[in-house]
Enzyme design. Structure first.
Site, PDB file in Angstrom:
ATOM      1  CG  ASP A 220     -24.971  -8.123   2.214  1.00 30.19           C
ATOM      2  OD1 ASP A 220     -24.220  -8.467   3.135  1.00 30.19           O
ATOM      3  OD2 ASP A 220     -26.051  -8.685   1.958  1.00 30.19           O
TER       4      ASP A 220
ATOM      5  CE1 TYR B  99     -30.793  -3.402   5.637  1.00 30.76           C
ATOM      6  CE2 TYR B  99     -32.329  -4.303   7.242  1.00 30.76           C
ATOM      7  CZ  TYR B  99     -31.042  -3.987   6.869  1.00 30.76           C
ATOM      8  OH  TYR B  99     -29.997  -4.268   7.716  1.00 30.76           O
TER       9      TYR B  99
ATOM     10  CG  ASP C 234     -26.440 -11.248  -3.415  1.00 35.77           C
ATOM     11  OD1 ASP C 234     -25.843 -11.831  -4.339  1.00 35.77           O
ATOM     12  OD2 ASP C 234     -25.836 -10.693  -2.477  1.00 35.77           O
TER      13      ASP C 234
ATOM     14  NE  ARG D 138     -26.872 -11.282   1.604  1.00 35.60           N
ATOM     15  CZ  ARG D 138     -25.983 -12.153   2.074  1.00 35.60           C
ATOM     16  NH1 ARG D 138     -25.719 -13.255   1.407  1.00 35.60           N
ATOM     17  NH2 ARG D 138     -25.343 -11.931   3.199  1.00 35.60           N
TER      18      ARG D 138
END
Length: 292
Positions: free
Chosen positions: A38, A66, A80, A171
């Site tokens: 993203d 992550y 987000d 997300r």
């Protein structure tokens, strides 16, 4: 020119834009990244150039790691912090409840892909539809949260470390935890710290890449270094480049192999590509050539 660049994607860059930077720096058209990040996210983005792009699929299948920061009490249309706020409410979530939510999503579960994603519906990117205010039916996908750990919490914000299977949307995971807790949640920061065997401490910045392109170019063999290797003689290497099968008895081959197993092929110290073991003929067949 063939090779691998491990880029620490800057925030605000799409993966396409990051690949375009690499294309410009090396002056080569054939460039491919191995898994979309993203624009909000930073971190590990392997980018292959030249014939090495044929190896992209071997990174796409890999697990990802992550570090994400999540804010409780807020929901947006993009899941987000960059999206349009949909709901905002007071938060009354104890540390014990938060740990319960984190533990609940460890393992496999069916995750709904977000509308703001690069997935396609009838040939159209979902994010293009989402920007028009159109929401379409999506099919949940089975993902695997292999590890998830709480790193810290400060008020309504908390940070997690997540190791997950390909295709997982952090997300969506954040939104799912918010739903589980009944207060909503959005992702505010995301860093991909690892994909396959590549760690963020190996990555270079755009500035480093532009300053020293040659020094930032790695061997494409790094992408498939987890595979066993075989060494071909010069004549066999030439036959490999033309797609021929090589009898295993004619090469330095150690141990047993199973049908369908892929091997790194090297000749005179150079990585040529990949060959597949064919059990019926006890031979290695060219599957991917990465040199000109």
């Amino acid at each position: 020119m063939n090779g691998l660049v491990l880029l620490n994607k800057p925030q605000g860059f799409t993966s396409f834009k990051a690949a375009a930077v690499v294309r410009r720096v090396y002056g080569i058209k054939r460039v491919g990244h191995t898994g979309t990040l993203d624009p909000l996210a930073t971190g590990v983005l392997p980018i292959l150039i030249g014939r090495a792009t044929r190896l992209c699929a071997y990174c796409l299948e890999a697990d990802k790691r992550y570090t994400a920061t999540v804010r409780l009490g807020l929901t947006t249309n993009s899941l987000d912090i960059t999206g349009e706020v949909l709901t905002e409410q007071e938060v009354d979530v104890s540390d014990e409840q938060l740990m319960s939510a984190i533990g609940h999503f460890k393992g496999e579960y069916d995750q709904m892909p977000p509308m703001f994603s690069a997935l396609k519906k009838d040939g159209v990117r979902l994010y293009d539809l989402a920007r028009q205010g159109i929401e379409v039916e999506r099919t949940p996908r089975r993902v695997n949260i292999k590890e998830i750990n709480l790193l810290e919490r400060s008020g309504n914000d908390f940070k997690i470390d997540v190791l997950c299977s390909k295709g997982t949307y952090i997300r969506s995971l954040s939104d799912d935890m918010g739903r589980f807790l009944g207060c909503g949640a959005v992702m505010t920061e995301l860093v991909r710290t690892k994909t396959a065997q590549f760690n963020i401490n190996e990555c270079v910045t755009v500035e480093q890449l532009e300053k020293d392109p040659k020094g930032c170019l790695l061997s494409p063999e790094r992408v498939v270094e987890h595979l066993r290797s075989v060494d071909y003689a010069e004549a066999q290497g030439s036959r490999f480049l033309h797609g021929a099968e090589i009898d295993v008895k004619r090469i330095k081959f150690y141990g047993d192999a199973i049908g369908g197993e892929l091997f790194r092929v090297r000749c005179n110290g150079q990585f040529l590509g990949l060959a597949e073991y064919l059990a019926d003929s006890n031979s290695l067949k060219t599957r991917c050539v990465v040199v000109d």
